[in-house]
Design an enzyme around this catalytic site. Structure first.
Site, PDB file in Angstrom:
ATOM      1  N   LYS A 235     -47.437-150.885  15.533  1.00 20.49           N
ATOM      2  CA  LYS A 235     -48.828-151.061  15.102  1.00 20.49           C
ATOM      3  C   LYS A 235     -48.901-150.872  13.588  1.00 20.49           C
ATOM      4  O   LYS A 235     -48.426-149.879  13.050  1.00 20.49           O
ATOM      5  CB  LYS A 235     -49.737-150.037  15.777  1.00 20.49           C
TER       6      LYS A 235
ATOM      7  N   ASP B 187     -53.826-153.680  13.468  1.00 25.32           N
ATOM      8  CA  ASP B 187     -55.017-152.901  13.834  1.00 25.32           C
ATOM      9  C   ASP B 187     -55.958-152.785  12.627  1.00 25.32           C
ATOM     10  O   ASP B 187     -56.012-151.757  11.969  1.00 25.32           O
ATOM     11  CB  ASP B 187     -54.526-151.526  14.311  1.00 25.32           C
ATOM     12  N   LEU B 188     -56.688-153.869  12.327  1.00 28.95           N
ATOM     13  CA  LEU B 188     -57.572-153.867  11.151  1.00 28.95           C
ATOM     14  C   LEU B 188     -59.043-153.767  11.521  1.00 28.95           C
ATOM     15  O   LEU B 188     -59.897-153.693  10.637  1.00 28.95           O
ATOM     16  CB  LEU B 188     -57.305-155.118  10.291  1.00 28.95           C
ATOM     17  N   LYS B 189     -59.360-153.796  12.800  1.00 25.24           N
ATOM     18  CA  LYS B 189     -60.720-153.531  13.323  1.00 25.24           C
ATOM     19  C   LYS B 189     -61.815-154.250  12.530  1.00 25.24           C
ATOM     20  O   LYS B 189     -62.697-153.613  11.922  1.00 25.24           O
ATOM     21  CB  LYS B 189     -61.007-152.028  13.301  1.00 25.24           C
TER      22      LYS B 189
ATOM     23  N   HIS C 181     -65.164-156.146  11.426  1.00 25.45           N
ATOM     24  CA  HIS C 181     -66.577-155.998  11.804  1.00 25.45           C
ATOM     25  C   HIS C 181     -67.423-156.513  10.639  1.00 25.45           C
ATOM     26  O   HIS C 181     -67.566-155.838   9.622  1.00 25.45           O
ATOM     27  CB  HIS C 181     -66.875-154.508  12.078  1.00 25.45           C
ATOM     28  N   ASP C 182     -67.954-157.733  10.768  1.00 34.05           N
ATOM     29  CA  ASP C 182     -68.760-158.321   9.697  1.00 34.05           C
ATOM     30  C   ASP C 182     -69.576-159.459  10.320  1.00 34.05           C
ATOM     31  O   ASP C 182     -69.566-159.627  11.549  1.00 34.05           O
ATOM     32  CB  ASP C 182     -67.831-158.826   8.563  1.00 34.05           C
ATOM     33  N   ILE C 183     -70.249-160.260   9.506  1.00 35.66           N
ATOM     34  CA  ILE C 183     -71.014-161.366  10.084  1.00 35.66           C
ATOM     35  C   ILE C 183     -70.029-162.394  10.668  1.00 35.66           C
ATOM     36  O   ILE C 183     -68.870-162.478  10.229  1.00 35.66           O
ATOM     37  CB  ILE C 183     -71.954-162.027   9.050  1.00 35.66           C
ATOM     38  N   PRO C 184     -70.466-163.152  11.685  1.00 31.98           N
ATOM     39  CA  PRO C 184     -69.543-164.050  12.397  1.00 31.98           C
ATOM     40  C   PRO C 184     -68.741-164.973  11.485  1.00 31.98           C
ATOM     41  O   PRO C 184     -67.519-165.122  11.650  1.00 31.98           O
ATOM     42  CB  PRO C 184     -70.472-164.846  13.320  1.00 31.98           C
ATOM     43  N   ASN C 185     -69.385-165.586  10.506  1.00 31.27           N
ATOM     44  CA  ASN C 185     -68.680-166.545   9.656  1.00 31.27           C
ATOM     45  C   ASN C 185     -67.546-165.880   8.868  1.00 31.27           C
ATOM     46  O   ASN C 185     -66.453-166.436   8.743  1.00 31.27           O
ATOM     47  CB  ASN C 185     -69.686-167.206   8.704  1.00 31.27           C
ATOM     48  N   THR C 186     -67.808-164.676   8.360  1.00 30.15           N
ATOM     49  CA  THR C 186     -66.787-163.953   7.583  1.00 30.15           C
ATOM     50  C   THR C 186     -65.613-163.561   8.474  1.00 30.15           C
ATOM     51  O   THR C 186     -64.452-163.703   8.090  1.00 30.15           O
ATOM     52  CB  THR C 186     -67.435-162.704   6.942  1.00 30.15           C
TER      53      THR C 186
ATOM     54  N   THR D 191     -63.165-143.409  19.765  1.00 29.82           N
ATOM     55  CA  THR D 191     -63.044-142.153  20.530  1.00 29.82           C
ATOM     56  C   THR D 191     -63.508-140.953  19.707  1.00 29.82           C
ATOM     57  O   THR D 191     -63.700-139.873  20.246  1.00 29.82           O
ATOM     58  CB  THR D 191     -61.601-141.939  21.025  1.00 29.82           C
TER      59      THR D 191
ATOM     60  N   GLN E  21     -56.157-135.048  17.968  1.00 29.57           N
ATOM     61  CA  GLN E  21     -56.642-135.811  19.118  1.00 29.57           C
ATOM     62  C   GLN E  21     -57.314-134.844  20.094  1.00 29.57           C
ATOM     63  O   GLN E  21     -56.835-133.737  20.308  1.00 29.57           O
ATOM     64  CB  GLN E  21     -55.472-136.537  19.818  1.00 29.57           C
TER      65      GLN E  21
ATOM     66  N   GLY F 214     -48.304-142.368  17.765  1.00 30.07           N
ATOM     67  CA  GLY F 214     -48.003-142.164  16.355  1.00 30.07           C
ATOM     68  C   GLY F 214     -47.151-140.935  16.143  1.00 30.07           C
ATOM     69  O   GLY F 214     -45.937-140.945  16.332  1.00 30.07           O
ATOM     70  N   ARG F 215     -47.810-139.833  15.772  1.00 31.97           N
ATOM     71  CA  ARG F 215     -47.092-138.627  15.363  1.00 31.97           C
ATOM     72  C   ARG F 215     -46.066-138.067  16.347  1.00 31.97           C
ATOM     73  O   ARG F 215     -45.034-137.547  15.889  1.00 31.97           O
ATOM     74  CB  ARG F 215     -48.110-137.552  14.930  1.00 31.97           C
TER      75      ARG F 215
HETATM   76  O1  C5P Z   1     -50.532-139.932  15.681  1.00 32.89           O
HETATM   77  P1  C5P Z   1     -51.318-140.395  16.869  1.00 32.89           P
HETATM   78  O2  C5P Z   1     -50.462-140.605  18.115  1.00 32.89           O
HETATM   79  O3  C5P Z   1     -52.527-139.566  17.142  1.00 32.89           O
HETATM   80  O4  C5P Z   1     -51.784-141.854  16.429  1.00 32.89           O
HETATM   81  C1  C5P Z   1     -52.622-142.637  17.211  1.00 32.89           C
HETATM   82  C2  C5P Z   1     -52.901-143.941  16.530  1.00 32.89           C
HETATM   83  O5  C5P Z   1     -53.901-144.623  17.269  1.00 32.89           O
HETATM   84  C3  C5P Z   1     -53.430-143.812  15.104  1.00 32.89           C
HETATM   85  O6  C5P Z   1     -52.961-144.942  14.383  1.00 32.89           O
HETATM   86  C4  C5P Z   1     -54.931-143.868  15.294  1.00 32.89           C
HETATM   87  O7  C5P Z   1     -55.598-144.379  14.174  1.00 32.89           O
HETATM   88  C5  C5P Z   1     -55.053-144.839  16.471  1.00 32.89           C
HETATM   89  N1  C5P Z   1     -56.288-144.733  17.246  1.00 32.89           N
HETATM   90  C6  C5P Z   1     -56.686-143.573  17.884  1.00 32.89           C
HETATM   91  N2  C5P Z   1     -57.844-143.545  18.603  1.00 32.89           N
HETATM   92  C7  C5P Z   1     -58.612-144.640  18.687  1.00 32.89           C
HETATM   93  C8  C5P Z   1     -58.227-145.813  18.043  1.00 32.89           C
HETATM   94  C9  C5P Z   1     -57.047-145.826  17.315  1.00 32.89           C
HETATM   95  O8  C5P Z   1     -55.988-142.573  17.840  1.00 32.89           O
HETATM   96  N3  C5P Z   1     -59.709-144.614  19.421  1.00 32.89           N
END
Ligand code: C5P
Length: 234
Positions: free
Chosen positions: A34, A61-63, A65-70, A121, A192, A212-213
């Protein structure tokens, strides 16, 4: 898409991500990766091309969120990077999601998978009511956003593993659930809040886990990755 572990490459430079990835070069299984805002904003689209060239699947994972055309035009640009999965916020509503799909679809009809973030979350029932003026229960809101995404033709959602079963009930077995918030039973929880183990995520019906971590900060990241694969994929 077969069950898989996605490693969140939350690094702020190409140098850091490549020194991390070099540790995996002896593995037969190429980790699905990711790339999020941190790395993308630091290094630009070239980092996606370089990682793709090394043979990894990529969830970008760039998420958006803007107006539809953009969003449509931005998705058209992103589709050229050949990521396997890209995403947006369902909060942009159906017009934005439909425009995103149009933009993402290449002239030959192919496109990366498109998934939606429902409610982050980090959003709580309280902050949703106070700041967004949404008074319905948060789980009902998440399912409604997921179903709206599905009805727009999207391929899945990012959600908690605890929501994965319900999302499949509401949106069907084929609708992807991509779930972060994964920790080993004996590991650090960090920031988390609601976490599950890879094994439990599989039982709950997650299709792809984002880790991730527990991998990037492990003393032996390759061993941690392989443990995740063993517990989640089997
Ligand atoms: O290090 P960790 O396992 O917590 O990383 C989880 C990854 O998932 C991070 O890149 C975090 O930004 C992403 N993420 C998240 N919860 C979300 C959406 C994305 O932890 N609801």
């Amino acid at each position: 898409m077969p069950r898989d572990v996605i490693v969140a490459c939350d690094f702020s430079s190409a140098e850091a991500v490549f020194s991390f990835l070099d540790k995996f070069s002896g593995l037969e299984r190429k980790p699905f990766l990711k790339i999020g805002m941190e790395l993308y904003y630091a290094e630009g689209p070239q980092i996606v091309r370089e990682i793709k060239r090394r043979g990894h699947k990529i969830f970008l994972d760039l998420k958006l969120h803007d107006i539809p055309n953009t969003v449509k035009k931005a998705m058209a640009v992103l589709s050229r990077l050949d990521a396997d999965i890209v995403n947006l916020h369902a909060g942009g509503t159906s017009a934005m999601m439909e425009a995103a799909l149009e933009g993402l679809t290449r002239p030959d009809g192919t496109r990366p998978l498109l998934i939606a973030v429902t409610m982050l979350t980090s959003t709580t029932q309280e902050s949703m009511e106070r700041d967004l003026l949404i008074e319905r229960p948060i789980d009902e809101t998440v399912m409604h956003y997921a179903l709206t995404a599905k009805n727009c033709g999207l391929d899945g959602v990012v959600c908690s593993p605890l929501e994965a079963g319900k999302v499949h009930e509401v949106c069907g077995k084929e609708f992807l659930t991509v779930t972060p918030g994964i920790r080993f039973a004996d590991g650090d929880v960090g920031d988390q809040k609601r976490v599950t183990t890879p094994e439990r995520a599989r039982e709950l019906g997650s299709d792809l886990i984002v880790v991730g971590r527990p991998i990037t900060a492990a003393a032996d990241p390759v061993a941690a990755y392989l443990r995740c694969v063993r517990e989640f994929v089997g």
